[in-house]
Design an enzyme around this catalytic site. Structure first.
Site, PDB file in Angstrom:
ATOM      1  N   THR A   1      -0.045  82.389 -58.478  1.00 47.20           N
ATOM      2  CA  THR A   1      -1.134  83.162 -59.069  1.00 47.20           C
ATOM      3  C   THR A   1      -2.137  83.668 -58.052  1.00 47.20           C
ATOM      4  O   THR A   1      -2.304  83.073 -56.975  1.00 47.20           O
ATOM      5  CB  THR A   1      -1.869  82.267 -60.099  1.00 47.20           C
ATOM      6  OG1 THR A   1      -3.033  82.939 -60.594  1.00 47.20           O
ATOM      7  CG2 THR A   1      -2.336  80.965 -59.464  1.00 47.20           C
ATOM      8  N   ASP A   2      -2.845  84.735 -58.423  1.00 48.95           N
ATOM      9  CA  ASP A   2      -3.958  85.224 -57.605  1.00 48.95           C
ATOM     10  C   ASP A   2      -5.146  84.257 -57.614  1.00 48.95           C
ATOM     11  O   ASP A   2      -6.041  84.362 -56.785  1.00 48.95           O
ATOM     12  CB  ASP A   2      -4.416  86.598 -58.104  1.00 48.95           C
ATOM     13  CG  ASP A   2      -4.846  86.603 -59.564  1.00 48.95           C
ATOM     14  OD1 ASP A   2      -4.222  85.874 -60.372  1.00 48.95           O
ATOM     15  OD2 ASP A   2      -5.791  87.334 -59.921  1.00 48.95           O
TER      16      ASP A   2
ATOM     17  N   LYS B   1      -2.176  75.152 -58.646  1.00 46.25           N
ATOM     18  CA  LYS B   1      -1.141  76.102 -58.241  1.00 46.25           C
ATOM     19  C   LYS B   1      -0.990  76.131 -56.720  1.00 46.25           C
ATOM     20  O   LYS B   1       0.130  76.284 -56.205  1.00 46.25           O
ATOM     21  CB  LYS B   1      -1.459  77.497 -58.790  1.00 46.25           C
ATOM     22  CG  LYS B   1      -1.456  77.580 -60.315  1.00 46.25           C
ATOM     23  CD  LYS B   1      -0.130  77.221 -60.942  1.00 46.25           C
ATOM     24  CE  LYS B   1       0.896  78.325 -60.788  1.00 46.25           C
ATOM     25  NZ  LYS B   1       2.157  78.030 -61.541  1.00 46.25           N
TER      26      LYS B   1
ATOM     27  N   TYR C   1      -7.477  75.023 -62.002  1.00 42.94           N
ATOM     28  CA  TYR C   1      -6.180  75.677 -62.191  1.00 42.94           C
ATOM     29  C   TYR C   1      -5.656  76.216 -60.861  1.00 42.94           C
ATOM     30  O   TYR C   1      -4.512  75.973 -60.475  1.00 42.94           O
ATOM     31  CB  TYR C   1      -6.316  76.814 -63.212  1.00 42.94           C
ATOM     32  CG  TYR C   1      -5.149  77.767 -63.211  1.00 42.94           C
ATOM     33  CD1 TYR C   1      -3.899  77.369 -63.672  1.00 42.94           C
ATOM     34  CD2 TYR C   1      -5.297  79.075 -62.741  1.00 42.94           C
ATOM     35  CE1 TYR C   1      -2.821  78.246 -63.659  1.00 42.94           C
ATOM     36  CE2 TYR C   1      -4.231  79.953 -62.729  1.00 42.94           C
ATOM     37  CZ  TYR C   1      -2.996  79.538 -63.187  1.00 42.94           C
ATOM     38  OH  TYR C   1      -1.929  80.399 -63.165  1.00 42.94           O
TER      39      TYR C   1
ATOM     40  N   THR D   1      -1.357  77.700 -67.804  1.00 44.79           N
ATOM     41  CA  THR D   1      -1.960  78.879 -67.179  1.00 44.79           C
ATOM     42  C   THR D   1      -3.365  79.186 -67.689  1.00 44.79           C
ATOM     43  O   THR D   1      -4.032  80.057 -67.144  1.00 44.79           O
ATOM     44  CB  THR D   1      -1.069  80.120 -67.403  1.00 44.79           C
ATOM     45  OG1 THR D   1      -0.871  80.293 -68.814  1.00 44.79           O
ATOM     46  CG2 THR D   1       0.277  79.962 -66.720  1.00 44.79           C
TER      47      THR D   1
ATOM     48  N   ASP E   1      12.294  68.990 -71.466  1.00 47.54           N
ATOM     49  CA  ASP E   1      10.879  68.690 -71.273  1.00 47.54           C
ATOM     50  C   ASP E   1      10.618  68.599 -69.776  1.00 47.54           C
ATOM     51  O   ASP E   1      11.047  67.657 -69.121  1.00 47.54           O
ATOM     52  CB  ASP E   1      10.531  67.368 -71.962  1.00 47.54           C
ATOM     53  CG  ASP E   1       9.068  66.988 -71.807  1.00 47.54           C
ATOM     54  OD1 ASP E   1       8.314  67.727 -71.130  1.00 47.54           O
ATOM     55  OD2 ASP E   1       8.671  65.939 -72.355  1.00 47.54           O
TER      56      ASP E   1
ATOM     57  N   ALA F   1       4.283  76.397 -67.032  1.00 51.24           N
ATOM     58  CA  ALA F   1       3.032  75.995 -66.373  1.00 51.24           C
ATOM     59  C   ALA F   1       1.907  75.985 -67.391  1.00 51.24           C
ATOM     60  O   ALA F   1       2.020  76.590 -68.466  1.00 51.24           O
ATOM     61  CB  ALA F   1       2.671  76.966 -65.242  1.00 51.24           C
TER      62      ALA F   1
END
Length: 304
Positions: free
Chosen positions: A116-117, A143, A139, A77, A51, A75
């Site tokens: 991420t973009d 990140k 989000y 996402t 976990d 993650a």
């Protein structure tokens, strides 16, 4: 031979990393995820229930298996879920990274982290690795926070930024844009698709390869690791329709504003991939080549 611990190994990317390591035999693998192992093959690697939100559990697993590198794919996402459940998003996307950083620092472990973009606002894409972030969504903010923790940590690290990952595995816990579009069009359902958001969709196999290249080459720093073809989401879905000979007239092009989504999306992201291609040997396939990979997998295993 290096040992790699993969977090989130039950996810799409995690399963593709497992598959690639089993094919190449280049690394020892410890796959880890919450709950039972969902990868169909159980031989040739180790699986540890872990976990990622339980720091003590993570520490115990890492100290038991002593990996040389951790590839952190786990993650939250979903952009709207992160917007609505911010505390949970912080735990999954930021606090888990802080836990891994602390453990990697103690044991001199390389951390390969997926980003991420969506850390960008989409006003000036495609982006290189030095572009200034400006996330529009919560989000994206989580990140970016994780990236900043890693960059100032003093550990061995590589951050791989990616875009709109697609692919298929036996036991899918979540869909993705390609499977969603194909499934809806096959059922004859009209679908609304945005025509003002531009992305470079990434085949999960290609991203898995880039993760392993980062470990193999002891990569350090930020790398863009997406597909190589830029297109609008509407164009993407249109290509899916054409590839599987489905009815394009079911695709209704709409603007982002018309969807009234809680979390804002960047309009034009995309990445300049030169660094990953030159330094790591990354070789992303075209979108049509990626669809061919999916088609072949579906033919081998129709139950997917």
């Amino acid at each position: 031979m290096k040992t790699i611990l993969v977090t989130g190994s039950n996810g799409l990317l995690g399963q593709k990393i497992t598959q690639r390591i089993l094919e190449t035999q280049q690394f020892n693998l410890v796959a880890s995820s919450k709950g039972r192992n969902r990868f169909p093959q159980v031989a040739g690697y180790l699986y540890a229930e872990m976990d990622i939100l339980n720091a003590q559990n993570v520490r115990e697993v890492v100290e038991r298996y002593k990996p040389d590198a951790i590839i952190h794919t786990a993650a939250m996402t979903n952009v709207d879920t992160a917007h609505d459940h911010r505390e949970e998003a912080d735990c999954l996307n930021v606090e888990s990274v802080a836990t891994l950083i602390a453990i990697c620092a103690e044991h001199n472990i390389q951390l390969v982290h997926l980003s991420t973009d969506f850390i960008f606002d989409g006003a000036d894409g495609p982006y290189d690795e030095l572009a200034a972030p400006n996330p529009l969504s919560y989000y994206g903010q989580t990140k970016l926070k994780a990236e900043e923790l890693i960059k100032t940590s003093g550990i061995k690290w590589a951050i791989l930024r990616t875009i709109l990952v697609y692919g298929i595995v036996n036991d899918m816990s979540r869909s993705n844009i390609v499977l969603w579009a194909k499934g809806a069009l096959e059922k004859g359902k009209p679908i609304n698709v945005v025509n003002d958001q531009f992305r470079m969709p990434t085949l999960a196999e290609d991203l898995a390869d880039c993760c392993l290249l980062a470990v193999e080459k002891d990569a350090y720093g930020v790398y863009n690791a997406s597909g190589k073809d830029m297109m609008s989401i509407a164009e993407l879905v249109g290509q899916v329709a054409d590839f599987w000979k489905l009815d394009r007239s079911l695709i209704n092009e709409v603007s982002s504003d018309s969807l009234n989504q809680n979390a804002k999306r960047p309009l034009r992201t995309g990445f300049i991939l030169d660094k990953a291609i030159t330094e790591l040997g990354y070789q992303p396939r075209s979108f049509v080549e990626g669809l061919s990979v999916l088609k072949a997998q579906m033919e081998i295993n129709p139950i997917q």
